[in-house]
Design a protein around this motif. Structure first.
Motif, short mmCIF file in Angstrom:
data_model
loop_
_atom_site.label_atom_id
_atom_site.label_comp_id
_atom_site.label_asym_id
_atom_site.label_seq_id
_atom_site.Cartn_x
_atom_site.Cartn_y
_atom_site.Cartn_z
N ASP A 5 0.83 -1.21 0.00
CA ASP A 5 0.00 0.00 0.00
C ASP A 5 0.87 1.25 0.00
N GLU A 6 1.92 1.25 0.80
CA GLU A 6 2.81 2.40 0.89
C GLU A 6 3.54 2.63 -0.43
N ILE A 64 -0.06 5.15 -7.83
CA ILE A 64 -0.95 4.22 -8.51
C ILE A 64 -1.81 3.51 -7.48
N SER A 65 -2.81 2.78 -7.94
CA SER A 65 -3.68 2.05 -7.01
C SER A 65 -2.99 0.77 -6.55
N ARG A 66 -3.48 0.27 -5.44
CA ARG A 66 -2.93 -0.99 -4.93
C ARG A 66 -3.13 -2.11 -5.94
N GLN A 67 -4.30 -2.11 -6.60
CA GLN A 67 -4.57 -3.12 -7.61
C GLN A 67 -3.62 -2.97 -8.80
N GLY A 68 -3.31 -1.71 -9.13
CA GLY A 68 -2.38 -1.46 -10.23
C GLY A 68 -0.99 -1.98 -9.93
N LEU A 101 -0.80 -5.68 -10.39
CA LEU A 101 -0.74 -6.09 -11.80
C LEU A 101 0.70 -6.25 -12.25
N HIS A 102 1.60 -5.48 -11.64
CA HIS A 102 3.02 -5.56 -11.97
C HIS A 102 3.74 -6.61 -11.14
N PHE A 103 3.40 -6.68 -9.85
CA PHE A 103 4.10 -7.58 -8.94
C PHE A 103 3.10 -8.29 -8.04
#
Length: 216
Positions: free
Chosen positions: A38-39, A46-50, A53-55
Motif C-alpha cells: 500500500d505504501e 498508482i492504485s494498490r490493484q495497479g 498487476l506488476h508484482f
C-alpha cells in the motif's frame, strides 16, 4: 531475436522507473519487513490493484527493486569511469559516490533488515554486480597508467580496485552524511593516485625544451 537487457527495460519504460524509485524509497525508509505494498502504491501514485498487476508479491517487488538499483548504479558508475576526458581522481570519486556514497544516511532506522532480505531473496545478483563494478574500476586504473607505478610492488589492478572498494564500504558505515563520505573518499583516492601524479611531474620536468629561434 535478442533479449532486452535489464538496463534497457528501465530506459524504455519510464513508468517502471517511477515505480522502482518509489519502491526503493519505501524499502530504504521502512525496511523489508515493515514496508507495505500500500505504501509503495501511494508513493508511486498508482492504485494498490495497479501495483499488483506488476508484482504479485512484496518479494517479487523487492527483487525487481534491487535489480533496478544495481543495474542503474552500475551503468552510471561505469559510464563515469570510462570518461577519459575527466582526470582519474574525479572519475574514481564520482563512480564511488554513485555506487556507494548516495546511500550514506539514506536508510531509515527500520531498514536494518535489508541486507538479510537481499541475501535471502536476491541470491548472487548483488555479488555479481559488485564484481563488475570492481572490474570497471580496475580497467580505469589500468587505462590511466596507474598500474605501471604499482607494478614493482607486485600490486595488481584488481587488488587496487578491491582496496578502494573496501575503503568505500568502511567509510559508508563510518560517515554520518554523504558529504562526509565524499570528503573522506576524496582523500583515499588522491593518496592512491599520488604516485601517478608524481610520475607525471617528473616526466614534464625532464621533457627537453624546444630550442629558441635565432634572433637577427
Amino acid at each position: 531475436m535478442n533479449e532486452t537487457s535489464p538496463r534497457d527495460r528501465y530506459v524504455e519504460d519510464p513508468r517502471r522507473r517511477k515505480l522502482m524509485d518509489a519502491a526503493l524509497t519505501v524499502f530504504t525508509r521502512f525496511g523489508f519487513r515493515k514496508a507495505s505494498m500500500d505504501e509503495v502504491a501511494r508513493a508511486a501514485g498508482i492504485s494498490r490493484q495497479g501495483l499488483y498487476l506488476h508484482f504479485a508479491t512484496k518479494e517479487d517487488l523487492f527483487r525487481a527493486s534491487v535489480e533496478y538499483l544495481l543495474v542503474t548504479a552500475l551503468a552510471g558508475s561505469t559510464a563515469v569511469l570510462a570518461n577519459a576526458e575527466m582526470p582519474l581522481e574525479k572519475r574514481l570519486l564520482a563512480a564511488f559516490d554513485v555506487w556507494v556514497g548516495r546511500f550514506v544516511g539514506a536508510l531509515g532506522p527500520d531498514a536494518t533488515d535489508l541486507a538479510a532480505a537481499a541475501k535471502e531473496l536476491v541470491g548472487p545478483m548483488v555479488g555479481e554486480h559488485e564484481e563488475q563494478f570492481v572490474e570497471a574500476v580496475a580497467k580505469a586504473l589500468r587505462a590511466a597508467g596507474l598500474l605501471a607505478v604499482y607494478k614493482p610492488a607486485g600490486i595488481t589492478g584488481p587488488k587496487l580496485a578491491e582496496t578502494l572498494y573496501a575503503t568505500a564500504r568502511g567509510l559508508k558505515h563510518g560517515s554520518a552524511t554523504r558529504e562526509a563520505f565524499i570528503e573522506s573518499m576524496d582523500i583515499a583516492v588522491r593518496v592512491m593516485c599520488m604516485p601517478l601524479l608524481e610520475a607525471g611531474k617528473k616526466t614534464r620536468a625532464i621533457r627537453p625544451r624546444k630550442p629558441r629561434g635565432k634572433t637577427r
